[in-house]
Motif scaffolding. Structure first.
Motif, PDB file in Angstrom:
ATOM      1  N   VAL A  84       0.516 -40.545 -26.148  1.00  0.00           N
ATOM      2  CA  VAL A  84       0.203 -39.392 -27.123  1.00  0.00           C
ATOM      3  C   VAL A  84      -0.949 -38.422 -26.869  1.00  0.00           C
ATOM      4  N   ASN A  85      -2.066 -39.102 -26.544  1.00  0.00           N
ATOM      5  CA  ASN A  85      -3.390 -38.259 -26.125  1.00  0.00           C
ATOM      6  C   ASN A  85      -3.815 -38.726 -24.850  1.00  0.00           C
ATOM      7  N   GLU A  87      -5.959 -37.577 -23.044  1.00  0.00           N
ATOM      8  CA  GLU A  87      -7.279 -37.388 -22.807  1.00  0.00           C
ATOM      9  C   GLU A  87      -8.206 -38.841 -23.166  1.00  0.00           C
ATOM     10  N   GLN A 114       7.439 -34.956 -16.968  1.00  0.00           N
ATOM     11  CA  GLN A 114       6.860 -33.538 -16.679  1.00  0.00           C
ATOM     12  C   GLN A 114       6.593 -33.118 -17.969  1.00  0.00           C
ATOM     13  N   GLY A 115       5.386 -32.502 -18.369  1.00  0.00           N
ATOM     14  CA  GLY A 115       5.010 -31.929 -19.681  1.00  0.00           C
ATOM     15  C   GLY A 115       4.622 -33.008 -20.593  1.00  0.00           C
ATOM     16  N   ILE A 117       4.957 -35.936 -23.648  1.00  0.00           N
ATOM     17  CA  ILE A 117       5.959 -36.238 -24.612  1.00  0.00           C
ATOM     18  C   ILE A 117       6.199 -35.140 -25.654  1.00  0.00           C
ATOM     19  N   GLY A 118       5.437 -33.783 -25.311  1.00  0.00           N
ATOM     20  CA  GLY A 118       5.517 -32.723 -26.173  1.00  0.00           C
ATOM     21  C   GLY A 118       6.742 -31.945 -25.581  1.00  0.00           C
ATOM     22  N   ALA A 119       7.264 -32.142 -24.215  1.00  0.00           N
ATOM     23  CA  ALA A 119       8.478 -31.532 -23.614  1.00  0.00           C
ATOM     24  C   ALA A 119       9.767 -32.252 -24.067  1.00  0.00           C
ATOM     25  N   TYR A 120      10.837 -31.204 -24.225  1.00  0.00           N
ATOM     26  CA  TYR A 120      12.016 -32.133 -24.153  1.00  0.00           C
ATOM     27  C   TYR A 120      12.390 -32.870 -23.019  1.00  0.00           C
ATOM     28  N   SER A 121      13.040 -33.922 -23.292  1.00  0.00           N
ATOM     29  CA  SER A 121      13.590 -34.732 -22.173  1.00  0.00           C
ATOM     30  C   SER A 121      15.024 -34.700 -21.827  1.00  0.00           C
ATOM     31  N   ASP A 122      15.473 -35.041 -20.972  1.00  0.00           N
ATOM     32  CA  ASP A 122      16.836 -34.880 -20.592  1.00  0.00           C
ATOM     33  C   ASP A 122      17.594 -35.344 -21.733  1.00  0.00           C
ATOM     34  N   CYS A 341      17.525 -33.620 -27.526  1.00  0.00           N
ATOM     35  CA  CYS A 341      17.332 -35.189 -27.104  1.00  0.00           C
ATOM     36  C   CYS A 341      16.600 -35.926 -28.004  1.00  0.00           C
ATOM     37  N   SER A 343      13.664 -38.495 -29.919  1.00  0.00           N
ATOM     38  CA  SER A 343      12.438 -38.537 -29.964  1.00  0.00           C
ATOM     39  C   SER A 343      11.706 -39.168 -28.665  1.00  0.00           C
ATOM     40  N   THR A 344      10.745 -38.257 -27.970  1.00  0.00           N
ATOM     41  CA  THR A 344      10.605 -38.795 -26.669  1.00  0.00           C
ATOM     42  C   THR A 344       9.215 -40.206 -27.145  1.00  0.00           C
ATOM     43  N   PHE A 345       8.808 -40.048 -28.169  1.00  0.00           N
ATOM     44  CA  PHE A 345       7.830 -40.897 -28.571  1.00  0.00           C
ATOM     45  C   PHE A 345       8.658 -42.377 -28.878  1.00  0.00           C
TER      46      PHE A 345
END
Lengths: 490, 490
Positions: A84-85, A87, A114-115, A117-122, A341, A343-345
């Motif tokens: 999630v973070n 950093e 890529q990107g 978890i804030g990007a859509y996955s497949d 998609c 939830s990537t989370f």
């Protein structure tokens, strides 16, 4: 204006109950119905005054372990927080707080997506996650590889089930076989899709719930005689709400039954990690189908919400499609892709749970300790509950072999049935409402009476351990008083 | 066995394309269709060889900002990481890494949600989150309070739209008005629900897209003459794919149009934070409806995926129901509750975005800096894209007032149309496929020709800024060559 005129006649709304289809209005999802409403009212009153003989509510109506105090797995939450973070990975001192294996895993996962978890996955989910799921399935079953392209991730198992039923039910006459008693999501979704629920009874014998091919055959023949085009069978194993764990012989019979009657099998296997009886183990329908060299068409559903992980709120889950026609599979996956998609989370959560640390890794000790503690608490609760219910007046309770619930059977007097009628409630709801008002325990009424003088309710086995015995004892007092109060005069 | 015999005749599958309903097969969700499939093939080849004149693909087909390099907001990811793993709060040194306001907010949120994010929330979402959403709406509109009980959270806006259309469409004859061009989720969901899409054209005049009540009235009259029972109108504002930002006068006309024709209004307002033209601002339909003292029945959809936050993968969103009949609202919420609850993680994300740090708080500077940078980049890209497209042969591009896309119009020769026919593709797909093969840019074809010699495509404005101009210039080379190659002989 027309609208103003209509308003004066009191009919100014366009979108009303009348304009909503019956298939929607009659879709009933009892887990979150009237009883919960009453419980919410009581909850609010509890803050203000002391008119109830208990201090707090016990939400035993749903399989919601963390709500009841179960701690999340350290491995899962550490990994999720890093993904999630990212950093955090650069923070001095993190390495002394988080074990190196979860740091490595998080970096690996972040590297594959890529990107972040804030990007859509497949639509089907990250490839790296579906590979992990496939690897898990392969190791679980030991009958050859699972294909990541047969796996589709969803927000919990519920959307997988919804998509599948939506695709299978095509006409008003299409039927789906369901266990009775069953998890009410199924009837609700079948009603919503304008299909027909074809119930087959679970057997309750000698303290055990079991599946009977005979009952299934009876239900199928009756439905087909009535002209219902029965297309699929739902089997919930381990059972919800009945908790039975099927053995391989029984499962082979189910597979043969489906083959002989040209039925698709929908295997709800979300409780695959919840087994409590020492002589029982989980076997997947996938394993049985492959071992039988069968080409039975099988959907298997799994979820992040149950097991020992119990991550309900995160909404992770998947379905695996086995022996499904390629074009039909594409349609199922297209239906899933309408929601873009899952939830990537939730996907990352699923990966961490199904691909846990290995014994040589630094997180292993904590992981296995937490897992063992959770599962052994559930087992202890299951045993205690089974024993205690069987000491209560007019209650019998089968063994809780697996899953997360007890399904006690209550035998009631004619007087109680009459009292329920006077209160304008079915007797199971009447009893459950009384239990709520007197003990604060929220139960799920489960009707299911082959015998009109009995009913069932469902209660989770996950109340916090410390108060669990007290809770059951306060329930015993309620129950025994209930039966005294409504005793038939002889 | 019957199954064995059938197998020998090559028809052993029960669940095939034939057994799936036409409403499912014809539900087309073009954002993730053939073009993307081709792109995936190219992506795999790019790893192996250098047969393409570009190094990587540019996924300009979807509004997926973080996939294209946009960084998530620090405020959001710090807060989420703490809620995901509250043990971080006990770590020595965290306080020097995370500002105190995000620590306080996380503690506050954790305090309000029993069991943390691993427990199911209420079906509609946490009360604390719905309160924050209501507060946000109230401050955005300044026309009085919003009621948390009118808000239902879902996994992105898509499930909100799905639930609403499922409830509204009740018969084969029910119609929903949609803009043309539109976001394909709507037609897909209407087809799936066996309803009828009633398209109304967006106007394209003097470099601007706009909504015309005249076009809406035309479309409605035509549909009602054909016997379609038109029940609702979808308005996407700011527009997807057309990017127009409606002004209040125009919106009042829409509200009157709905009132006069007894139509429910579905307002897709997910791009409410994406406005690029200095003289434009977002106004919600809720504000207009309340200001007009109208009782128009209104659904408003919002999402965590767009705006400057762009958290697509997390799947957060909500709908607000305004002036909806109480019983009808209950049915909508029941439909939503079948999936138990939306992702708790998405709910928390929504809370953090809609309730950001205030100017006096330590996180404010970073938050406002990140927000400003993202929005000003999008604005710069929108302006650059608009300018550059209008230098390309046979392309005209309207102003991009808001949202995340340009919708250039391409005028093609008869020769190009013939070439597309020979390739067995519609001309928009033919062009988009060529663009993909020659530039690596993935576009979404958008047909929409009132004029058979023109078509549109949609391209996102969020490519990473550094390469954005190069990308557009490579596209210009492709486009200008395309028109040279297919020039009609005069």
């Amino acid at each position: 204006m027309l609208r103003q005129i209509l308003k004066n006649f009191g009919s100014n709304k366009v979108f009303t109950l009348n304009s909503i289809g019956d298939h929607i209005k009659s879709a009933d999802y009892s887990i979150r119905g009237e009883v919960l409403k009453k419980a919410q009212e009581i909850g609010q009153e509890l803050c203000r005054s002391q008119i109830y003989p208990f201090k707090s509510l016990a939400a035993c109506n749903m399989g919601n372990p963390q709500y009841l105090g179960q701690k999340p797995l350290t491995w899962v939450r550490q990994g999720l927080s890093l993904v999630v973070n990212p950093e955090l990975l650069d923070y001095p001192g993190l390495i002394s707080q988080y074990p190196s294996d979860i740091i490595d895993r998080s970096k690996y996962l972040l590297n594959c997506i890529q990107g972040g978890i804030g990007a859509y996955s497949d639509s089907a989910g990250y490839h790296v996650v579906r590979e992990s799921i496939a690897k898990y399935i392969e190791q679980r079953d030991s009958v050859g590889p699972s294909n990541p392209n047969d796996i589709f991730t969803t927000n919990g198992a519920s959307p997988s089930i919804e998509i599948t039923l939506t695709a299978i039910i095509d006409s008003l006459n299409d039927g789906i076989m369901l266990p009775i008693p069953q998890y009410s999501l199924y009837t609700a979704l079948i009603t919503l899709n304008k299909g027909k629920s074809v119930g087959y009874y679970m057997n309750s014998n000698n303290g055990f719930w079991s599946m009977s091919i005979e009952e299934m055959q009876k239900a199928l023949s009756r439905a087909r005689n009535d002209g219902v085009n029965v297309k699929a069978v739902v089997v919930i194993n381990p059972g919800n709400p009945t908790g039975q764990v099927l053995d391989e012989e029984n499962m082979k019979d189910v597979v043969r039954f489906c083959e002989d009657n040209r039925l698709v099998l929908l295997a709800d296997e979300v409780y695959q990690d919840n087994i409590y009886m020492p002589d029982k183990k989980f076997t997947s329908f996938r394993k049985v189908v492959i071992q039988m060299n069968s080409d039975l068409e099988l959907f298997s559903f799994h979820s992040l919400s149950k097991g020992f992980y119990g991550e309900c709120g995160i909404r992770g889950g998947y379905m695996e499609l086995i022996n499904i026609d390629k074009q039909a599979k594409d349609e199922i996956f297209k239906l899933g892709s309408l929601m873009i998609c899952s939830s990537t989370f939730g996907q990352i959560g699923m990966e961490l749970v199904l691909n846990p640390p290995s014994p040589s890794q630094p997180s292993y000790q904590t992981f296995i300790q937490e897992k063992t503690e959770i599962l052994s608490n559930l087992k202890k609760n299951a045993e205690l509950m089974h024993a205690l219910f069987n000491t209560m007046d007019n209650i019998t309770c089968n063994y809780i072999e697996g899953a997360m619930y007890a399904m006690p059977c209550v035998r009631v007097s004619k007087k109680a049935i009459q009292a329920a009628k006077n209160a304008n409630l079915p007797v199971d709801k009447f009893y459950v409402m009384k239990a709520l008002e007197e003990t604060g325990i929220i139960l799920a009424p489960f009707g299911y009476g082959q015998d009109p003088r009995t009913f069932h309710f469902r209660i989770t086995i996950m109340s916090p351990e410390e108060s669990f015995e007290d809770l059951l004892l306060s329930f015993k007092v309620f129950n025994d008083n209930f039966h005294k109060q409504y005793k038939d005069s002889t």
